[in-house]
Write an enzyme that holds these catalytic residues in place. Structure first.
Site, PDB file in Angstrom:
ATOM      1  N   ARG A  53       0.694  -1.319  -0.018  1.00 31.12           N
ATOM      2  CA  ARG A  53       0.132   0.061  -0.114  1.00 31.12           C
ATOM      3  C   ARG A  53       0.896   0.980  -0.098  1.00 31.12           C
ATOM      4  O   ARG A  53       0.364   2.426  -0.578  1.00 31.12           O
ATOM      5  CB  ARG A  53      -1.016   0.072   1.024  1.00 31.12           C
ATOM      6  CG  ARG A  53      -2.235   0.964   1.118  1.00 31.12           C
ATOM      7  CD  ARG A  53      -2.950   1.348   2.061  1.00 31.12           C
ATOM      8  NE  ARG A  53      -2.390   1.585   3.343  1.00 31.12           N
ATOM      9  CZ  ARG A  53      -2.116   1.117   4.398  1.00 31.12           C
ATOM     10  NH1 ARG A  53      -2.845   0.135   4.591  1.00 31.12           N
ATOM     11  NH2 ARG A  53      -1.277   1.639   5.504  1.00 31.12           N
ATOM     12  N   TYR A 105     -11.598  20.601 -15.391  1.00 30.18           N
ATOM     13  CA  TYR A 105     -12.334  19.093 -15.639  1.00 30.18           C
ATOM     14  C   TYR A 105     -13.435  19.201 -14.377  1.00 30.18           C
ATOM     15  O   TYR A 105     -13.080  19.349 -13.179  1.00 30.18           O
ATOM     16  CB  TYR A 105     -11.169  18.028 -15.273  1.00 30.18           C
ATOM     17  CG  TYR A 105     -11.784  16.717 -15.143  1.00 30.18           C
ATOM     18  CD1 TYR A 105     -12.272  16.278 -16.265  1.00 30.18           C
ATOM     19  CD2 TYR A 105     -11.872  16.143 -14.072  1.00 30.18           C
ATOM     20  CE1 TYR A 105     -12.478  14.837 -16.486  1.00 30.18           C
ATOM     21  CE2 TYR A 105     -12.550  14.917 -14.029  1.00 30.18           C
ATOM     22  CZ  TYR A 105     -12.826  14.044 -15.149  1.00 30.18           C
ATOM     23  OH  TYR A 105     -13.240  12.901 -15.067  1.00 30.18           O
ATOM     24  N   ASP A 178      -2.562  20.722 -13.997  1.00 26.85           N
ATOM     25  CA  ASP A 178      -3.247  19.480 -14.618  1.00 26.85           C
ATOM     26  C   ASP A 178      -2.674  19.618 -15.981  1.00 26.85           C
ATOM     27  O   ASP A 178      -3.250  20.405 -16.806  1.00 26.85           O
ATOM     28  CB  ASP A 178      -4.648  19.502 -14.469  1.00 26.85           C
ATOM     29  CG  ASP A 178      -5.415  18.480 -15.059  1.00 26.85           C
ATOM     30  OD1 ASP A 178      -4.740  17.689 -15.886  1.00 26.85           O
ATOM     31  OD2 ASP A 178      -6.372  18.160 -14.516  1.00 26.85           O
ATOM     32  N   LYS A 203      -5.685   8.971 -19.396  1.00 27.15           N
ATOM     33  CA  LYS A 203      -5.877   9.453 -20.870  1.00 27.15           C
ATOM     34  C   LYS A 203      -4.592   9.418 -21.496  1.00 27.15           C
ATOM     35  O   LYS A 203      -4.184   8.439 -21.817  1.00 27.15           O
ATOM     36  CB  LYS A 203      -6.238  11.208 -20.472  1.00 27.15           C
ATOM     37  CG  LYS A 203      -7.119  11.378 -19.356  1.00 27.15           C
ATOM     38  CD  LYS A 203      -8.459  11.034 -19.836  1.00 27.15           C
ATOM     39  CE  LYS A 203      -9.434  10.977 -18.701  1.00 27.15           C
ATOM     40  NZ  LYS A 203      -9.723  12.257 -17.883  1.00 27.15           N
TER      41      LYS A 203
HETATM   42  C1  LIG Z   1     -10.058  12.615 -16.665  1.00 35.49           C
HETATM   43  C2  LIG Z   1      -9.459  13.954 -16.347  1.00 35.49           C
HETATM   44  C3  LIG Z   1      -9.216  13.909 -14.598  1.00 35.49           C
HETATM   45  C4  LIG Z   1      -9.786  12.968 -13.958  1.00 35.49           C
HETATM   46  O1  LIG Z   1      -8.897  11.817 -14.060  1.00 35.49           O
HETATM   47  P1  LIG Z   1      -9.568  10.399 -13.744  1.00 35.49           P
HETATM   48  O2  LIG Z   1      -8.289   9.379 -14.169  1.00 35.49           O
HETATM   49  O3  LIG Z   1     -10.467  10.013 -14.520  1.00 35.49           O
HETATM   50  O4  LIG Z   1      -9.878  10.173 -12.418  1.00 35.49           O
HETATM   51  C5  LIG Z   1      -8.740  15.224 -14.261  1.00 35.49           C
HETATM   52  N1  LIG Z   1      -8.201  16.169 -15.206  1.00 35.49           N
HETATM   53  C6  LIG Z   1      -8.282  15.832 -16.516  1.00 35.49           C
HETATM   54  C7  LIG Z   1      -8.052  17.170 -17.476  1.00 35.49           C
HETATM   55  C8  LIG Z   1      -8.986  15.167 -17.099  1.00 35.49           C
HETATM   56  O5  LIG Z   1      -9.239  14.986 -18.373  1.00 35.49           O
END
Ligand SMILES: *Cc1c(COP(=O)(O)O)cnc(C)c1O
Length: 380
Positions: A53, A105, A178, A203
């Site tokens: 963990r 997001y 991000d 992604k």
């Molecule tokens: C999908 C996404 C998230 C969240 O990620 P998950 O892997 O779905 O939890 C955060 N920021 C952006 C820009 C995203 O496209």
């Protein structure tokens, strides 16, 4: 990073850092499934691990690769992008302040507003594309964290990372970016002054719609980073070893996939701009996009694979358009090899700030003519 400093990101990605394990000289890193590790008779842990963990050896190479690509000191994998982003805020103290953009997001904005704020985060939202608004709020709120998403969902607003980093420093805080949509192949926030970079590795990093994962990378291995590491290990939002292995496998083609998606997205944006049924084609690579000049400065090698279309005739026209698509799949998510389209407001649901006439496209790596042909036939 000794010995790799001179290699290009494409080489680091393709070879998964080029690490070969000692005994069998395998070209592909193994998966480590053990949850626990043996102690020596004296009570020490000669393998350097205690319990999975906290950490798993399967993470080592993908974390090191993300750190190398982001020019970071270290990286951590998480069970999702949301878990990674949430860890940045869980590592703050109750009553600490943060600034986040109005457009971002949606699920993470919702978590900040509906989960983190009621539990003691002093949160304010700023206008994505307005440095003046960000500066004013940073000076009055003195945030510990300024959160930036660029290009930002769902209109791909561009925020000047270097300017935002300077404002964060001036306010005594840090900038966290991000970089899911930008990817380290196009944008390196740490080089521009960010302290933390976050990815939904679900992604582009993984890129095949078959792993949910997240990552954080840090400019400094400092106390704040150690708190984030504690949040992961104690909170337990850890990635399974198979997913960590698949993520590394996906990242080995990151540069090729991102380049192909950028070229396709640009071809689509140029072909559709000015179409009589569309009020806007939103893509930072178009000179008409309000963020184009900043995008040219801070993105290198392309403007990403994400664009949005807004329909003159409104919501129903946008929905009807998605219903007629044949090559694009109607699905949420982004950054994978296959192209996806969605009527974004209906995915985000009540409280959405997304225009209801907007269709979001995640452009994949198919042949551009097939994608453009599909969009044109759906436009009628
Ligand atoms: C999908 C996404 C998230 C969240 O990620 P998950 O892997 O779905 O939890 C955060 N920021 C952006 C820009 C995203 O496209």
């Amino acid at each position: 990073m000794t010995g790799r400093g001179e290699l290009h990101p494409e080489t680091l990605a393709a070879q998964g850092l080029g690490r070969v394990t000692e005994k069998h000289r395998e070209i592909v890193s193994p998966i480590h499934v053990a949850t626990t590790y043996e102690r020596a008779a004296d009570g020490s842990f000669p393998g350097g691990r205690i319990y999975s963990r906290a950490d798993n050896p399967t993470y080592d190479t993908p974390e090191a690769l993300i750190a190398a690509l982001e020019h970071a000191r270290a990286a951590l994998l998480f069970s999702s992008g949301q878990a990674a982003a949430g860890a940045v805020f869980q590592a703050l103290a109750p009553g600490d302040a943060a600034l986040a953009p109005r457009n971002m997001y949606w699920a993470f904005r919702k978590w900040l507003l509906e989960f983190a704020a009621p539990r003691g985060l002093r949160l304010e939202l700023y206008e994505n594309a307005s440095l003046d608004d960000l500066a004013k709020k940073a000076r009055s709120l003195k945030p510990r964290v300024i959160w930036v998403e660029t290009p930002a969902n769902p209109t791909w607003d561009v925020t000047d990372i270097a300017a935002a980093a300077a404002l964060a420093r001036e306010a005594g805080g840090v900038l966290a970016v991000d970089n899911t949509v930008g990817t380290p192949m196009l944008t390196r926030p740490i080089d521009l002054g960010a302290a933390i970079v976050m990815h939904s590795a679900t992604k582009y990093l993984n890129g095949h719609s078959d792993v949910v994962a997240g990552a954080l990378a840090t400019a400094a291995d400092d106390e704040a980073w150690q708190r984030i590491r504690y949040v992961r290990g104690a909170g337990g939002a850890v990635l399974g070893p198979f997913e960590a292995w698949l993520l590394l496998r996906g990242m080995r083609t990151l540069h090729v996939r991102v380049a192909a998606a950028c070229a396709n997205a640009m071809a689509i944006a140029q072909r559709l701009e000015g179409h009589e049924r569309l009020s806007h084609v939103l893509y930072p690579g178009l000179a008409s996009h309000p963020g184009h000049a900043v995008a040219v400065r801070q993105m290198h090698g392309g403007f990403g694979g994400m664009l949005s279309l807004r329909f003159r005739e409104g919501e129903q026209a946008a929905k009807d358009f998605t219903a007629r698509l044949r090559v694009f799949k109607r699905a949420t998510s982004l950054g994978s090899v296959e192209s996806l389209a969605e009527h974004r407001a209906s995915v985000e649901g009540p409280g959405t700030t997304c225009p209801t006439d907007l269709v979001r496209l995640s452009v994949g790596i198919e042949h551009a003519d097939d994608l453009i042909g599909d969009l044109l036939q759906a436009l009628g």
